[in-house]
Every structure is written in structure tokens, then in C-alpha cells.
Motif scaffolding. Sequence first.
Motif, PDB file in Angstrom:
ATOM      1  N   ASN A  13       0.804  -1.232   0.000  1.00 35.02           N
ATOM      2  CA  ASN A  13       0.000   0.000   0.000  1.00 35.02           C
ATOM      3  C   ASN A  13       0.837   1.283   0.000  1.00 35.02           C
ATOM      4  O   ASN A  13       0.433   2.296   0.564  1.00 35.02           O
ATOM      5  CB  ASN A  13      -0.940  -0.006   1.213  1.00 35.02           C
ATOM      6  N   HIS A  14       2.000   1.243  -0.642  1.00 30.17           N
ATOM      7  CA  HIS A  14       2.874   2.409  -0.681  1.00 30.17           C
ATOM      8  C   HIS A  14       3.093   2.915  -2.109  1.00 30.17           C
ATOM      9  O   HIS A  14       4.191   3.344  -2.458  1.00 30.17           O
ATOM     10  CB  HIS A  14       4.231   2.077  -0.039  1.00 30.17           C
ATOM     11  N   ALA A  15       2.062   2.852  -2.906  1.00 30.59           N
ATOM     12  CA  ALA A  15       2.173   3.321  -4.297  1.00 30.59           C
ATOM     13  C   ALA A  15       2.679   4.757  -4.355  1.00 30.59           C
ATOM     14  O   ALA A  15       3.447   5.120  -5.263  1.00 30.59           O
ATOM     15  CB  ALA A  15       0.819   3.217  -4.992  1.00 30.59           C
ATOM     16  N   ARG A  16       2.293   5.552  -3.396  1.00 25.87           N
ATOM     17  CA  ARG A  16       2.695   6.965  -3.357  1.00 25.87           C
ATOM     18  C   ARG A  16       4.200   7.129  -3.249  1.00 25.87           C
ATOM     19  O   ARG A  16       4.783   8.066  -3.799  1.00 25.87           O
ATOM     20  CB  ARG A  16       1.995   7.638  -2.181  1.00 25.87           C
ATOM     21  N   TYR A  17       4.845   6.204  -2.527  1.00 24.98           N
ATOM     22  CA  TYR A  17       6.282   6.335  -2.262  1.00 24.98           C
ATOM     23  C   TYR A  17       7.155   5.428  -3.139  1.00 24.98           C
ATOM     24  O   TYR A  17       8.376   5.590  -3.162  1.00 24.98           O
ATOM     25  CB  TYR A  17       6.566   6.021  -0.786  1.00 24.98           C
ATOM     26  N   LEU A  18       6.547   4.471  -3.805  1.00 21.05           N
ATOM     27  CA  LEU A  18       7.316   3.481  -4.562  1.00 21.05           C
ATOM     28  C   LEU A  18       8.239   4.077  -5.628  1.00 21.05           C
ATOM     29  O   LEU A  18       9.392   3.630  -5.755  1.00 21.05           O
ATOM     30  CB  LEU A  18       6.373   2.463  -5.212  1.00 21.05           C
ATOM     31  N   PRO A  19       7.794   5.057  -6.423  1.00 18.96           N
ATOM     32  CA  PRO A  19       8.704   5.579  -7.447  1.00 18.96           C
ATOM     33  C   PRO A  19      10.024   6.080  -6.880  1.00 18.96           C
ATOM     34  O   PRO A  19      11.100   5.759  -7.403  1.00 18.96           O
ATOM     35  CB  PRO A  19       7.888   6.707  -8.094  1.00 18.96           C
ATOM     36  N   ARG A  20       9.957   6.851  -5.803  1.00 26.70           N
ATOM     37  CA  ARG A  20      11.202   7.374  -5.218  1.00 26.70           C
ATOM     38  C   ARG A  20      12.049   6.231  -4.651  1.00 26.70           C
ATOM     39  O   ARG A  20      13.276   6.232  -4.771  1.00 26.70           O
ATOM     40  CB  ARG A  20      10.891   8.392  -4.135  1.00 26.70           C
ATOM     41  N   ARG A  21      11.385   5.256  -4.010  1.00 26.98           N
ATOM     42  CA  ARG A  21      12.115   4.105  -3.473  1.00 26.98           C
ATOM     43  C   ARG A  21      12.833   3.347  -4.584  1.00 26.98           C
ATOM     44  O   ARG A  21      14.016   3.039  -4.485  1.00 26.98           O
ATOM     45  CB  ARG A  21      11.121   3.176  -2.766  1.00 26.98           C
ATOM     46  N   ILE A  22      12.102   3.006  -5.634  1.00 28.65           N
ATOM     47  CA  ILE A  22      12.673   2.195  -6.711  1.00 28.65           C
ATOM     48  C   ILE A  22      13.781   2.947  -7.433  1.00 28.65           C
ATOM     49  O   ILE A  22      14.850   2.383  -7.721  1.00 28.65           O
ATOM     50  CB  ILE A  22      11.570   1.752  -7.697  1.00 28.65           C
ATOM     51  N   GLU A  23      13.559   4.203  -7.713  1.00 27.37           N
ATOM     52  CA  GLU A  23      14.572   4.981  -8.428  1.00 27.37           C
ATOM     53  C   GLU A  23      15.842   5.150  -7.589  1.00 27.37           C
ATOM     54  O   GLU A  23      16.952   5.160  -8.132  1.00 27.37           O
ATOM     55  CB  GLU A  23      14.000   6.336  -8.826  1.00 27.37           C
ATOM     56  N   SER A  24      15.687   5.259  -6.274  1.00 27.40           N
ATOM     57  CA  SER A  24      16.877   5.398  -5.426  1.00 27.40           C
ATOM     58  C   SER A  24      17.686   4.100  -5.402  1.00 27.40           C
ATOM     59  O   SER A  24      18.881   4.128  -5.100  1.00 27.40           O
ATOM     60  CB  SER A  24      16.485   5.806  -4.003  1.00 27.40           C
ATOM     61  N   VAL A  25      17.047   2.978  -5.730  1.00 31.12           N
ATOM     62  CA  VAL A  25      17.746   1.694  -5.847  1.00 31.12           C
ATOM     63  C   VAL A  25      18.389   1.571  -7.227  1.00 31.12           C
ATOM     64  O   VAL A  25      19.580   1.244  -7.351  1.00 31.12           O
ATOM     65  CB  VAL A  25      16.774   0.525  -5.595  1.00 31.12           C
ATOM     66  N   LEU A  26      17.629   1.842  -8.270  1.00 31.94           N
ATOM     67  CA  LEU A  26      18.140   1.675  -9.632  1.00 31.94           C
ATOM     68  C   LEU A  26      19.251   2.666  -9.951  1.00 31.94           C
ATOM     69  O   LEU A  26      20.102   2.396 -10.813  1.00 31.94           O
ATOM     70  CB  LEU A  26      17.002   1.842 -10.644  1.00 31.94           C
ATOM     71  N   ASN A  27      19.270   3.810  -9.259  1.00 31.32           N
ATOM     72  CA  ASN A  27      20.271   4.845  -9.529  1.00 31.32           C
ATOM     73  C   ASN A  27      21.488   4.763  -8.605  1.00 31.32           C
ATOM     74  O   ASN A  27      22.268   5.719  -8.522  1.00 31.32           O
ATOM     75  CB  ASN A  27      19.631   6.229  -9.413  1.00 31.32           C
ATOM     76  N   GLN A  28      21.658   3.632  -7.908  1.00 26.97           N
ATOM     77  CA  GLN A  28      22.850   3.460  -7.085  1.00 26.97           C
ATOM     78  C   GLN A  28      24.108   3.478  -7.955  1.00 26.97           C
ATOM     79  O   GLN A  28      24.111   2.957  -9.078  1.00 26.97           O
ATOM     80  CB  GLN A  28      22.785   2.136  -6.327  1.00 26.97           C
ATOM     81  N   THR A  29      25.164   4.065  -7.439  1.00 26.31           N
ATOM     82  CA  THR A  29      26.430   4.065  -8.189  1.00 26.31           C
ATOM     83  C   THR A  29      26.991   2.653  -8.312  1.00 26.31           C
ATOM     84  O   THR A  29      27.726   2.355  -9.255  1.00 26.31           O
ATOM     85  CB  THR A  29      27.466   4.978  -7.504  1.00 26.31           C
ATOM     86  N   PHE A  30      26.658   1.780  -7.364  1.00 25.20           N
ATOM     87  CA  PHE A  30      27.021   0.359  -7.465  1.00 25.20           C
ATOM     88  C   PHE A  30      25.930  -0.326  -8.268  1.00 25.20           C
ATOM     89  O   PHE A  30      24.760  -0.329  -7.879  1.00 25.20           O
ATOM     90  CB  PHE A  30      27.143  -0.259  -6.071  1.00 25.20           C
ATOM     91  N   ARG A  31      26.281  -0.958  -9.385  1.00 24.38           N
ATOM     92  CA  ARG A  31      25.294  -1.410 -10.356  1.00 24.38           C
ATOM     93  C   ARG A  31      25.021  -2.908 -10.349  1.00 24.38           C
ATOM     94  O   ARG A  31      24.037  -3.364 -10.942  1.00 24.38           O
ATOM     95  CB  ARG A  31      25.758  -1.020 -11.762  1.00 24.38           C
ATOM     96  N   ASP A  32      25.866  -3.712  -9.720  1.00 26.44           N
ATOM     97  CA  ASP A  32      25.750  -5.169  -9.813  1.00 26.44           C
ATOM     98  C   ASP A  32      24.700  -5.669  -8.828  1.00 26.44           C
ATOM     99  O   ASP A  32      24.999  -6.217  -7.769  1.00 26.44           O
ATOM    100  CB  ASP A  32      27.111  -5.815  -9.540  1.00 26.44           C
ATOM    101  N   ILE A  33      23.431  -5.495  -9.199  1.00 31.96           N
ATOM    102  CA  ILE A  33      22.324  -5.813  -8.303  1.00 31.96           C
ATOM    103  C   ILE A  33      21.212  -6.559  -9.040  1.00 31.96           C
ATOM    104  O   ILE A  33      21.100  -6.489 -10.261  1.00 31.96           O
ATOM    105  CB  ILE A  33      21.719  -4.536  -7.668  1.00 31.96           C
ATOM    106  N   GLU A  34      20.420  -7.267  -8.257  1.00 35.55           N
ATOM    107  CA  GLU A  34      19.101  -7.718  -8.698  1.00 35.55           C
ATOM    108  C   GLU A  34      18.094  -7.050  -7.776  1.00 35.55           C
ATOM    109  O   GLU A  34      18.378  -6.794  -6.602  1.00 35.55           O
ATOM    110  CB  GLU A  34      18.965  -9.242  -8.624  1.00 35.55           C
ATOM    111  N   VAL A  35      16.906  -6.763  -8.295  1.00 37.69           N
ATOM    112  CA  VAL A  35      15.866  -6.101  -7.516  1.00 37.69           C
ATOM    113  C   VAL A  35      14.649  -7.015  -7.479  1.00 37.69           C
ATOM    114  O   VAL A  35      14.094  -7.364  -8.534  1.00 37.69           O
ATOM    115  CB  VAL A  35      15.487  -4.732  -8.109  1.00 37.69           C
ATOM    116  N   ILE A  36      14.246  -7.416  -6.282  1.00 40.86           N
ATOM    117  CA  ILE A  36      13.068  -8.273  -6.096  1.00 40.86           C
ATOM    118  C   ILE A  36      11.944  -7.396  -5.562  1.00 40.86           C
ATOM    119  O   ILE A  36      11.938  -7.021  -4.384  1.00 40.86           O
ATOM    120  CB  ILE A  36      13.377  -9.427  -5.132  1.00 40.86           C
ATOM    121  N   LEU A  37      11.025  -7.038  -6.446  1.00 41.27           N
ATOM    122  CA  LEU A  37       9.903  -6.176  -6.078  1.00 41.27           C
ATOM    123  C   LEU A  37       8.745  -7.054  -5.634  1.00 41.27           C
ATOM    124  O   LEU A  37       8.232  -7.866  -6.418  1.00 41.27           O
ATOM    125  CB  LEU A  37       9.487  -5.323  -7.277  1.00 41.27           C
ATOM    126  N   MET A  38       8.322  -6.893  -4.387  1.00 43.71           N
ATOM    127  CA  MET A  38       7.269  -7.735  -3.821  1.00 43.71           C
ATOM    128  C   MET A  38       6.055  -6.882  -3.460  1.00 43.71           C
ATOM    129  O   MET A  38       6.201  -5.750  -2.986  1.00 43.71           O
ATOM    130  CB  MET A  38       7.780  -8.448  -2.567  1.00 43.71           C
TER     131      MET A  38
END
Length: 338
Positions: A13-38
Motif C-alpha cells: 500500500n505504498h504506491a505513493r512512495y514506490l517511485p522514489r524508493r525504486i529509483e533510489s535503488v536503480l540509480n545506485q552508483t554500485f550497479r551489480d544488483i538484482e531487484v526483487i519487487l514484492m
Amino acid sequence: MNPRVSVIIPNYNHARYLPRRIESVLNQTFRDIEVILMDDCSPDNSRDVIADYAARDSRISVVLNEQNSGSTFKQWNKGIAIARGEFIWIAESDDYADSTFLATLIAKLDTDADIGLAYCDSWDVNEQNQIIDTRVQFYEELDPIMWTQDFVLPGEMLVNKFMFFRNIIPNASAVLIRRSILSRTGPADETFKVNGDWVFWAKILAVSKVAFISARLNYFRRHTNNVRSTTITNGTALLEHSRVLNMMATLGKPDSYFFNKMIDTLLYIWFDGLINHQIPVSKHRQIYINLSRVDQGFGKRFKYAFAQRMFPNKLSGLRQLIGDGFLYRFMRRRTTKH
């Protein structure tokens, strides 16, 4: 090849905050990641937001629940079970991070394989992303110097010194875990409603070193209404605190000053709950049992604290208790039964 970091974003129930959360993960300077969105069967449009981001970045996989699990810690365990990375970041869906968060914490973890987790300091932000507080006072009450600078310490020392009194890792989003350590500590305890993280961190600290980064690279969001508010009024939070003490007793030996301070704090909260909240009798009974297990002199301490709270000021506390507090509800319940 497996990614170095698995980022688990458990959402409800955090649709309002999800874009900022996800973008702050995808824009990390460290790139070798997987993202599990639940998503735990959110009633808002979270799944639309999730689908949009998943379509843009191949590092994202999506896990959707058909029914709400009712547990933050079930979601943690579910995400950890499918994570492939060397490190795990549980990035709560309403928080966000500085772009250097991962690079900074990984650099520290790479210096010593015995560090089971690393975490950083945080900013507190409101629902409009405005900074409203820091954790300075939170940590100063424990030690005026320790959390003002980076450190690497044996986790067992911190468990014994502070964790009986306070969860020194107040936000999961600020933490990077070495996944291999979890084979020794096991999953998060899903029977907790709000304090499962406290026990989860303590188990890791009890068997490893911990690293702290004093830079504030995490943004923890405070809400006006949240799960913790409800758990205070119905007694769940107090009951879980008493359970935490029992769990801590299996991990180490408490510092007497902070242990006694914790017992005194719980007694104060408890008596306030007796008067002001509708806490079931069964919870009161279990709280007493739990605290008696960890404090051999708890019976005497309880009687003394009760007298101090209820009898001063012309018996104002006792009158409140009899009037519409716990004793009134207890006696009414017994009268109804008979």
C-alpha cells in the motif's frame, strides 16, 4: 553469474512512495544488483507502479501475493529465500537512499569477511520528503560518542551492552547483510508483529562483527498513522518487548544499567496502558510471566512500581484504574461471566 547484491523491496500500500524508493535503488552508483519487487496484495495502485518499473529494467523481478500475508517478516523471509546475491538489502518501500549507499557499505563489508552486517545513519523524513529529524538523541542516550563516527566492533559486545534496552538498528533500509551469515542465524521470526527486526539483528550480531557508517545515507519515512500506533494501544508492542527480553537472554548477558532501565521503562508504559488502553487480561498475564523470567526480583519490583504509580497524588492513579481502567474492565468481565 549471480549479482553481488539482492535488493528486496517488500511493498504494501505504498504506491505513493514506490517511485522514489525504486529509483533510489536503480540509480545506485554500485550497479551489480538484482531487484526483487514484492507486493503483499495492496489495495492501492502499487502493482501498476511495479509493472511499469519492471518493464523498464531487466534487473527487476516481481513477486506478487494473491492474499495478504499479514506479516512484514513473512515477506522478508520470502524475499531472502529467492535472493541470489552475496549481500542482501531489505529496502522498505516507503524509504529511500543516497545514490552511494551500496558502494559505501559494500566497501566496508569487503574489508573483513567476519562482518555480518553493515549499516549507516539515517535522516528522518515526513510524507512530503522533508527532513524532520536525525537519530542523534536516539544514540546519545546510549553512548555520546560511539555513533558519531564509523566503527567495526564484535556484535556480541553490542548485544550485551545495548540490545536488551534498545534496538540499535532502528531501520532495515539502512542495513546491508552478508547472506552467508543467515545460515547460522535462521530467518526472521514471523510471530512478531513489529519487533521481529530487533531479534533478527540481535541474532546476527551475536555471531559476527558489525560495521557502522556515520554518514546519513538512508532516509527513513515517518508516518502520522502506522502499525506501531495500534500495537501500543492494544498491548501488542508491550507484549513483544517482553518477548524480546526473553530472546535476548538466550544470546548474551545484559549490562545491568540498561537492563534495569528497560524494565523500568516497560513498567511505566505498562501502567499507562492499564489506565488508558483496552489491553486484554491475557496479555497482561503473559507480560508479567515474560518479565518474571528475565528478572528474578521482578515481583517485588512490580509491587513497588505499582505503589509508586497508583498511590501518590490522592490516589489519582488508583482512582483512574478503578474508574474506567483495567480493574473496572476486569471486575465487569467477572460479573458478566457469573
